[in-house]
Design a protein around this motif. Structure first.
Motif, short mmCIF file in Angstrom:
data_model
loop_
_atom_site.label_atom_id
_atom_site.label_comp_id
_atom_site.label_asym_id
_atom_site.label_seq_id
_atom_site.Cartn_x
_atom_site.Cartn_y
_atom_site.Cartn_z
N ILE A 161 0.86 -1.19 0.00
CA ILE A 161 0.00 0.00 0.00
C ILE A 161 0.89 1.24 0.00
O ILE A 161 2.12 1.13 0.13
CB ILE A 161 -0.94 0.03 1.23
CG1 ILE A 161 -0.11 0.07 2.52
CG2 ILE A 161 -1.88 -1.16 1.22
CD1 ILE A 161 -0.95 0.23 3.78
N THR A 162 0.30 2.41 -0.12
CA THR A 162 1.09 3.63 -0.04
C THR A 162 1.38 3.97 1.43
O THR A 162 0.64 3.55 2.33
CB THR A 162 0.36 4.82 -0.69
OG1 THR A 162 -0.84 5.09 0.05
CG2 THR A 162 0.02 4.52 -2.15
N HIS A 163 2.42 4.74 1.64
CA HIS A 163 2.76 5.15 3.00
C HIS A 163 1.62 5.96 3.62
O HIS A 163 1.30 5.81 4.80
CB HIS A 163 4.05 5.98 2.99
CG HIS A 163 4.42 6.54 4.33
ND1 HIS A 163 4.85 5.74 5.38
CD2 HIS A 163 4.41 7.82 4.81
CE1 HIS A 163 5.10 6.51 6.44
NE2 HIS A 163 4.83 7.77 6.11
N GLY A 164 0.98 6.80 2.78
CA GLY A 164 -0.13 7.60 3.29
C GLY A 164 -1.28 6.74 3.77
O GLY A 164 -1.90 7.04 4.80
N SER A 165 -1.56 5.65 3.05
CA SER A 165 -2.63 4.75 3.48
C SER A 165 -2.27 4.07 4.79
O SER A 165 -3.12 3.89 5.67
CB SER A 165 -2.89 3.69 2.40
OG SER A 165 -3.41 4.28 1.24
N GLY A 166 -0.99 3.69 4.93
CA GLY A 166 -0.55 3.06 6.18
C GLY A 166 -0.72 3.98 7.37
O GLY A 166 -1.13 3.56 8.46
N GLU A 167 -0.41 5.27 7.17
CA GLU A 167 -0.58 6.25 8.25
C GLU A 167 -2.05 6.46 8.56
O GLU A 167 -2.45 6.55 9.73
CB GLU A 167 0.08 7.57 7.85
CG GLU A 167 1.59 7.53 7.79
CD GLU A 167 2.19 7.25 9.16
OE1 GLU A 167 2.08 8.12 10.04
OE2 GLU A 167 2.76 6.14 9.34
N ARG A 168 -2.88 6.54 7.51
CA ARG A 168 -4.31 6.78 7.73
C ARG A 168 -4.96 5.61 8.47
O ARG A 168 -5.83 5.80 9.31
CB ARG A 168 -5.01 7.00 6.38
CG ARG A 168 -6.49 7.28 6.48
CD ARG A 168 -7.05 7.71 5.13
NE ARG A 168 -6.75 6.73 4.10
CZ ARG A 168 -7.46 5.62 3.88
NH1 ARG A 168 -8.51 5.36 4.65
NH2 ARG A 168 -7.15 4.80 2.92
N LEU A 169 -4.53 4.38 8.17
CA LEU A 169 -5.08 3.20 8.82
C LEU A 169 -4.46 2.94 10.19
O LEU A 169 -4.91 2.05 10.91
CB LEU A 169 -4.88 1.97 7.93
CG LEU A 169 -5.65 1.95 6.60
CD1 LEU A 169 -5.25 0.75 5.77
CD2 LEU A 169 -7.14 1.96 6.84
N GLN A 170 -3.40 3.72 10.53
CA GLN A 170 -2.72 3.56 11.83
C GLN A 170 -2.31 2.11 12.06
O GLN A 170 -2.69 1.47 13.05
CB GLN A 170 -3.62 4.05 12.97
CG GLN A 170 -4.05 5.51 12.82
CD GLN A 170 -5.06 5.93 13.86
OE1 GLN A 170 -5.13 5.35 14.95
NE2 GLN A 170 -5.85 6.95 13.56
N LEU A 171 -1.53 1.58 11.13
CA LEU A 171 -1.18 0.16 11.14
C LEU A 171 -0.02 -0.13 12.09
O LEU A 171 1.13 -0.26 11.70
CB LEU A 171 -0.83 -0.30 9.71
CG LEU A 171 -1.98 -0.19 8.71
CD1 LEU A 171 -1.53 -0.64 7.34
CD2 LEU A 171 -3.17 -1.03 9.17
N THR A 172 -0.36 -0.26 13.34
CA THR A 172 0.62 -0.59 14.37
C THR A 172 0.68 -2.11 14.55
O THR A 172 -0.25 -2.82 14.16
CB THR A 172 0.25 0.07 15.71
OG1 THR A 172 -1.10 -0.31 16.03
CG2 THR A 172 0.32 1.58 15.62
N PRO A 173 1.77 -2.65 15.12
CA PRO A 173 1.86 -4.10 15.32
C PRO A 173 0.67 -4.65 16.09
O PRO A 173 0.18 -4.03 17.04
CB PRO A 173 3.17 -4.25 16.12
CG PRO A 173 3.99 -3.07 15.70
CD PRO A 173 3.00 -1.95 15.53
N ASP A 174 0.19 -5.80 15.68
CA ASP A 174 -0.94 -6.52 16.28
C ASP A 174 -2.30 -5.88 16.01
O ASP A 174 -3.31 -6.36 16.52
CB ASP A 174 -0.75 -6.68 17.80
CG ASP A 174 0.47 -7.50 18.15
OD1 ASP A 174 0.76 -8.46 17.41
OD2 ASP A 174 1.14 -7.18 19.15
N LYS A 175 -2.33 -4.82 15.20
CA LYS A 175 -3.63 -4.23 14.88
C LYS A 175 -4.41 -5.18 13.97
O LYS A 175 -3.88 -5.78 13.04
CB LYS A 175 -3.47 -2.88 14.18
CG LYS A 175 -4.82 -2.23 13.87
CD LYS A 175 -4.69 -0.78 13.58
CE LYS A 175 -6.08 -0.14 13.49
NZ LYS A 175 -6.02 1.30 13.29
#
Length: 257
Positions: A161-175
């Motif tokens: 995915i894009t970095h922006g999408s990762g930030e928007r989804l708040q993809l932290t470990p175990d999420k």
């Protein structure tokens, strides 16, 4: 199964909303009057007024607003906040019913809101929905590779995915996340391939058609997958072992924030 579940909300340790008060609010919204609303809700005027006074006092904003008498004789109506509160209560009632429905299905998770919603209520155009948790997040410029550990705690898949999408989804470990794969993005092979994401499957059904064939498969953990093959691309039979795969870029991620 339709369960009779009563939702009661307390604010500051005092009763704020229950089914009877909600019926009263609906009646006031319908009639434009506390008197007629109380009659329609089958409660006394004093009980209705006490309930409205309590709700208006406990809430952050006014729930029911009285209109001074005049040509129309005055009345009452729900404020915008009151109507939104009423909608929220009705939404919570639906969520309660859905949660009880999940109890009836042994395979649906009860320790994950996203997992329960995705398996029971969430409908998307992507036929394949794999539930899991974020195991790793690797950033390479504007793109990120997210490694997802699936619900069986064994299988890992990667999604780009894009970095922006990762930030928007708040993809932290175990999420908790959902991996969504359209049927046409899923490939079926007789043997392992070099694609990033591949796993053994068992063909459960094949439906041929003029535009191609639909293949239903099962993972070892019972998860169902669906793929479409172009016309003439056959060679599989029901009950056969095979391999399914997809490119990391051919998947979507969903999460609850």
């Amino acid at each position: 199964m339709q369960a009779d579940i009563s939702l009661v909300i307390h604010l500051s340790n005092k009763l704020f909303a229950d089914p009877r008060r909600i019926r009263l609010l609906l009646a006031i919204e319908q009639t434009g009057s506390i008197t007629r609303g109380a009659r329609l809700a089958d409660i006394s005027y004093k009980t209705a007024w006490d309930a409205i006074d309590a709700m208006n006092t406990l809430a952050e904003q006014t729930i029911v607003e009285r209109v001074a008498g005049g040509k129309g004789g005055g009345g009452a109506h729900l404020t915008v906040y009151g109507r939104r509160m009423l909608q929220l209560y009705q939404l919570l009632e639906q969520i309660q019913q859905k949660a009880f429905d999940v109890l009836q299905e042994d395979g649906l998770p009860l320790n994950s809101l996203l997992g329960a919603i995705s398996r029971f209520s969430l409908q998307t155009s992507a036929r394949n929905q794999l539930f899991g948790t974020v195991a790793d997040r690797h950033t390479d410029g504007v793109l990120e590779t997210i490694t997802v550990l699936l619900g069986d705690q064994k299988t890992r898949v990667q999604v780009t995915i894009t970095h922006g999408s990762g930030e928007r989804l708040q993809l932290t470990p175990d999420k908790e996340v959902l991996v969504l794969i359209k049927a046409r993005w899923l490939n079926v092979h007789h043997r392992p391939t070099t694609q990033e994401n591949q796993f053994p499957v068992t063909i459960s059904a094949i439906t041929p058609g003029p535009a191609g064939s639909e293949i239903l498969m099962q993972l070892a953990n019972g998860e169902a997958l669906c793929a479409t093959l172009p016309p003439g691309d056959t060679g599989f039979t029901a009950g056969q072992s095979a391999w399914a795969s997809f490119d990391a870029a051919n998947a979507l991620l969903a999460s609850l924030n």
